[in-house]
Enzyme design. Structure first.
Site, short mmCIF file in Angstrom:
data_model
loop_
_atom_site.label_atom_id
_atom_site.label_comp_id
_atom_site.label_asym_id
_atom_site.label_seq_id
_atom_site.Cartn_x
_atom_site.Cartn_y
_atom_site.Cartn_z
N CYS A 216 -45.77 25.99 24.75
CA CYS A 216 -46.51 26.08 23.59
C CYS A 216 -46.64 27.78 23.35
O CYS A 216 -46.95 28.32 24.33
CB CYS A 216 -48.09 25.75 23.85
SG CYS A 216 -49.24 26.15 22.61
N HIS B 274 -50.19 12.95 26.14
CA HIS B 274 -49.14 13.82 25.75
C HIS B 274 -49.49 15.06 26.81
O HIS B 274 -50.65 15.93 26.49
CB HIS B 274 -49.38 14.45 24.64
CG HIS B 274 -48.26 15.64 24.28
ND1 HIS B 274 -47.45 15.20 23.21
CD2 HIS B 274 -48.20 16.74 24.46
CE1 HIS B 274 -46.61 16.37 22.98
NE2 HIS B 274 -46.97 17.26 23.67
N ASN C 293 -43.17 20.09 28.28
CA ASN C 293 -43.91 18.49 28.51
C ASN C 293 -43.42 17.96 29.54
O ASN C 293 -42.34 18.03 30.32
CB ASN C 293 -43.24 17.60 27.19
CG ASN C 293 -43.55 18.39 25.84
OD1 ASN C 293 -44.93 18.17 25.43
ND2 ASN C 293 -42.86 18.97 25.31
N HIS D 269 -48.58 18.10 29.53
CA HIS D 269 -47.58 19.07 29.93
C HIS D 269 -47.71 19.39 31.51
O HIS D 269 -48.91 18.95 32.10
CB HIS D 269 -47.97 20.58 29.15
CG HIS D 269 -47.65 20.26 27.90
ND1 HIS D 269 -46.77 21.45 27.38
CD2 HIS D 269 -47.79 19.66 26.85
CE1 HIS D 269 -46.47 21.33 26.24
NE2 HIS D 269 -47.20 19.92 25.73
N ASP E 270 -40.70 19.09 19.76
CA ASP E 270 -41.46 19.92 20.66
C ASP E 270 -40.82 20.82 21.77
O ASP E 270 -41.14 21.50 22.19
CB ASP E 270 -42.56 18.98 21.22
CG ASP E 270 -43.71 19.61 21.60
OD1 ASP E 270 -43.93 20.79 21.61
OD2 ASP E 270 -44.71 18.92 22.42
#
Length: 295
Positions: A234, A201, A243, A203, A7
């Protein structure tokens, strides 16, 4: 769950070499991280950075050196799953969204269609003894649809659990969440899924990620996704930063007296190294503070 190698790196404009990715994974394992998302079995046409997924799997540090480390990979469809299984993956992740707008932009189908695509993956995974982790994107807000109803998140999470996910990772994809909005979402999801099967999760677009982790920890979550040096973002969420940084979470949990098994100094060294390879400073405030103190 350390998501930096996948990611964190997937949206880097300059191609990161396979050797650099493998060294990153090695450094993370050496620092004490035991769950590392190593690659993504998606089409190179859509995510060129992840084109070397098979090479990554072949070059992972051996179980003899790190017997307790688990490597997972992202698989968007059955074709990706089959390639991942052939490459030796023992854990895969599938991803759905809690907003229709994001689902259409991200994977070009509705939420319901995306969940149906996962059915054969879960069936094949069960037959082959491969664990499946489920991701839900946009659990607080969507860049296209705006605020997302907590009940919608609960519906998607319940379906992923029903299909066979061992854990559901709840993603604040654009980093718009606050402790209040995150807790509202968790309260809704808790009604359909045990807290022990939930992961956060978050950000850090608005600087709330660590606060959201702390609120979620107080709520009962014990699993969190993070990315070394705060890498990531993203491509379908304009302005969404990385993140939450792994170093920031380890510092938080050290302060709470929680044993993570992760060496913070080694982690900061790793963050400094990978950020240097990418030509910038770490996004992590903890890394910046500790590096400044050393100098």
């Amino acid at each position: 769950m350390e998501v930096g190698p996948r990611d964190g790196l997937q949206n880097e404009k300059e191609v990161v070499s396979t050797a650099t990715k493998l060294e990153l994974i090695e450094r993370l394992a050496k620092a004490g991280l035991q769950d590392i998302e190593a690659a993504s079995f998606v089409s190179p046409k859509w995510v060129p950075q992840m084109a070397d997924h098979a090479e990554i799997m072949a070059g992972l540090p051996s179980a003899e050196r790190y017997p307790n480390v688990n490597y997972s990979v992202l698989t968007p469809n059955l074709k990706g799953f089959e390639a991942a299984a052939a490459a030796g993956a023992r854990e895969v992740a599938v991803f759905a969204a809690a907003s229709e707008g994001f689902s259409q932009k991200n994977i070009n189908c509705s939420i319901a269609e995306s969940l149906e695509r996962f059915v054969p993956i879960f069936e094949a995974a069960k037959q082959q003894g491969i664990r499946v982790r489920g991701y839900v994107s946009c659990v607080v807000a969507c860049p296209y649809d705006g605020p997302v109803a907590p009940e919608k998140v609960a519906q998607v999470a319940a379906r992923l659990l029903e299909l066979g996910s061992y854990e559901i990772s709840l993603g604040d994809t654009i980093g718009a969440g606050t402790p209040a909005s995150v807790l509202r979402m968790l309260e809704a999801v808790e009604r359909v899924a045990p807290v022990r099967k939930l992961a956060g999760h978050y950000h850090d677009t608005y600087g709330m990620a660590v606060a959201n982790v702390y609120a979620s920890y107080q709520f009962g979550l014990r699993s969190f996704d993070s990315s070394i040096a705060g890498l990531g973002g993203c491509p379908y969420a304009k302005g969404a930063t990385g993140n939450v940084a792994t170093e920031d979470l380890v510092y938080l949990f050290n302060g709470l007296g929680v044993q993570t098994g992760v060496d913070l100094d080694a982690l900061v060294d790793c963050a400094d190294w990978i950020s240097g390879m990418l030509g910038r400073a770490p996004n992590s405030r903890v890394s910046r503070a500790m590096l400044a103190k050393r100098n």
